[in-house]
Scaffold this active site. Structure first.
Site, short mmCIF file in Angstrom:
data_model
loop_
_atom_site.label_atom_id
_atom_site.label_comp_id
_atom_site.label_asym_id
_atom_site.label_seq_id
_atom_site.Cartn_x
_atom_site.Cartn_y
_atom_site.Cartn_z
N THR A 40 -5.01 7.25 8.74
CA THR A 40 -5.01 6.15 7.77
C THR A 40 -6.43 5.61 7.71
O THR A 40 -7.27 5.91 8.55
CB THR A 40 -4.01 5.05 8.19
OG1 THR A 40 -3.97 4.04 7.18
CG2 THR A 40 -4.37 4.41 9.51
N GLY A 41 -6.70 4.83 6.66
CA GLY A 41 -8.04 4.28 6.52
C GLY A 41 -8.75 4.86 5.31
O GLY A 41 -8.10 5.37 4.39
N ARG A 62 -8.45 8.68 -8.76
CA ARG A 62 -8.86 8.90 -7.36
C ARG A 62 -7.67 9.36 -6.50
O ARG A 62 -6.58 8.82 -6.56
CB ARG A 62 -9.44 7.60 -6.80
CG ARG A 62 -9.96 7.71 -5.35
CD ARG A 62 -8.95 7.25 -4.35
NE ARG A 62 -9.51 7.20 -2.99
CZ ARG A 62 -8.78 7.04 -1.91
NH1 ARG A 62 -7.47 6.88 -1.99
NH2 ARG A 62 -9.33 7.01 -0.71
N THR A 105 1.42 6.94 0.54
CA THR A 105 0.52 5.81 0.28
C THR A 105 0.35 5.58 -1.22
O THR A 105 0.56 6.50 -2.03
CB THR A 105 -0.88 6.10 0.89
OG1 THR A 105 -1.71 4.94 0.78
CG2 THR A 105 -1.58 7.25 0.18
N SER A 137 0.81 -1.22 0.00
CA SER A 137 0.00 0.00 0.00
C SER A 137 0.84 1.26 0.00
O SER A 137 0.32 2.35 0.22
CB SER A 137 -0.93 0.02 1.22
OG SER A 137 -1.87 -1.01 1.11
N THR A 191 -1.11 2.87 4.73
CA THR A 191 -0.53 4.19 4.58
C THR A 191 0.46 4.42 5.71
O THR A 191 0.16 4.16 6.87
CB THR A 191 -1.63 5.27 4.70
OG1 THR A 191 -2.48 5.12 3.58
CG2 THR A 191 -1.05 6.66 4.74
N1 ASP Z 1 -5.94 6.82 3.58
C1 ASP Z 1 -5.51 6.14 2.38
C2 ASP Z 1 -6.37 6.60 1.23
O1 ASP Z 1 -7.56 6.72 1.40
C3 ASP Z 1 -5.56 4.66 2.42
C4 ASP Z 1 -4.99 3.97 3.59
O2 ASP Z 1 -4.73 4.56 4.63
O3 ASP Z 1 -4.78 2.78 3.48
O4 ASP Z 1 -5.84 6.74 0.15
#
Ligand code: ASP
Length: 337
Positions: free
Chosen positions: A247-248, A224, A214, A94, A196
């Site tokens: 993150t998320g 995106r 990320t 990721s 991330t």
């Molecule tokens: N926050 C990141 C995103 O939405 C993804 C992740 O944290 O895994 O691109």
């Protein structure tokens, strides 16, 4: 509800959209996490500096950053160099090289960095350059701008001496091909399917910096961009107050300008832990929130070196290096049912 059941339910709703592969790696990660992690903690003690914290289990990265801080280096160098460790790690799917691609098979990176003066740099939709965090730093230091996107960001990187390379590894290509068999329109969101790297540091002078890098959500739509490169959402640093990184599911962080919110809550007197918790509540308490289907996690540090972390679901963790101890700390979480 136990974790397995949670994943199953998420997959059944169609919004969780977890595929077999991700689940296996998540299970492995969870059991590994259980073995190695400290218990959920909030640090309230007056901290010994320097210190570094990062999202997820990234001890090599925090060790790199701490080495720089111990040698008297500044927090900005520490977070950049720490993030580069994970960007170069092809096994991390990721971040940087080996990151999972978008649905068309293109690996596109987002990153940002912020220093003690409130300066910041960011790259979005960057292709073919592994060290997005270092390009973001160059944007901050060598251009009059804050953010460069896509082809412009790539050309800037190349003109600054970065070598273009193919970021899609065999492992990531195979995972993408497997995903294409069923190719769901929505991106895959699972509670642990986020890697991330967000890193925050305080150096020996007591100054803060932060960085975030990320490849974004696996199999996202082409074009995106998530929260990670957006100053205030994925990352915010205020050297007077503290710093936060997220993150998320980026869309949910963007909608609440999460990292800025956490820092502002600390400015109002909340501890890093309380601030992270309130920022998560802003997401889950929205009318019709479908928070059961996605994960968001925050880590934060204040000027005094107190730290906190909180997530919607279990299994989010923070790596913290302070006083000679480099440890993974399981985060407290909202969804206990
Ligand atoms: N926050 C990141 C995103 O939405 C993804 C992740 O944290 O895994 O691109």
């Amino acid at each position: 509800m136990n974790r397995r059941k949670f994943i199953k339910n998420s997959a059944l709703t169609g919004a969780g959209l977890a595929v077999g592969n991700s689940l296996i790696s998540c299970e492995e990660k969870a059991s590994k996490t259980n073995e190695t992690s400290a218990t959920i903690t909030e640090s309230n003690s007056k901290a010994n500096l320097p210190l570094v914290i990062a999202t997820w289990h990234v001890k090599e990265a925090t060790a790199k950053a701490m080495g720089i801080l111990q040698a008297g280096g500044n927090a900005l160098d520490a977070v950049e160099q720490g993030c580069r460790i994970e960007e170069a790690n092809e096994k991390g799917q990721s971040v940087g090289k080996g990151g999972l691609p978008d649905r068309d098979g293109n690996v596109t990176l987002d990153a940002c960095i912020m220093d003690k003066h409130g300066n910041c740099g960011s790259v979005v939709y960057l292709q073919n350059i592994t060290h997005a965090v270092s390009v973001a730093r160059k944007v901050m230091e060598d251009t009059p701008h804050v953010m460069l996107a896509g082809e412009g960001a790539k050309q800037f990187a190349i003109s600054s001496g970065f070598e273009p390379e193919d970021l899609l590894t065999e492992a990531s290509k195979n995972a993408w091909k497997k995903w294409k068999v069923e190719a769901k329109y929505k991106p895959i969101i699972n509670i642990e399917n986020h890697d991330t790297i967000g890193m925050l540091a305080i150096d020996k002078n007591g100054d803060l910096s932060g960085a975030c890098t990320t490849s974004g959500l696996a199999y996202k739509m082409g074009g995106r961009v998530g929260d990670s490169p957006i100053i205030g959402s994925g990352l915010f640093v205020d050297n007077e107050i503290g710093a936060c990184v997220a993150t998320g599911l980026g869309e949910e962080v963007l909608k609440t300008v999460g990292s800025f919110l956490v820092v502002e809550l600390m400015r109002q007197g909340k501890s890093p832990q309380q601030a992270c918790e309130e920022a998560i509540l802003r997401i889950v308490n929205k009318p019709n929130s479908n928070f059961k289907d996605f994960q968001v996690g925050y880590i934060a540090v204040n000027k005094q070196g107190e730290t906190g972390s909180y997530a919607i679901h279990q299994w989010f963790s923070m790596t913290k290096f302070q006083d000679g101890v480099n440890e993974q700390i399981q985060s407290n979480f909202y969804n206990k049912v």
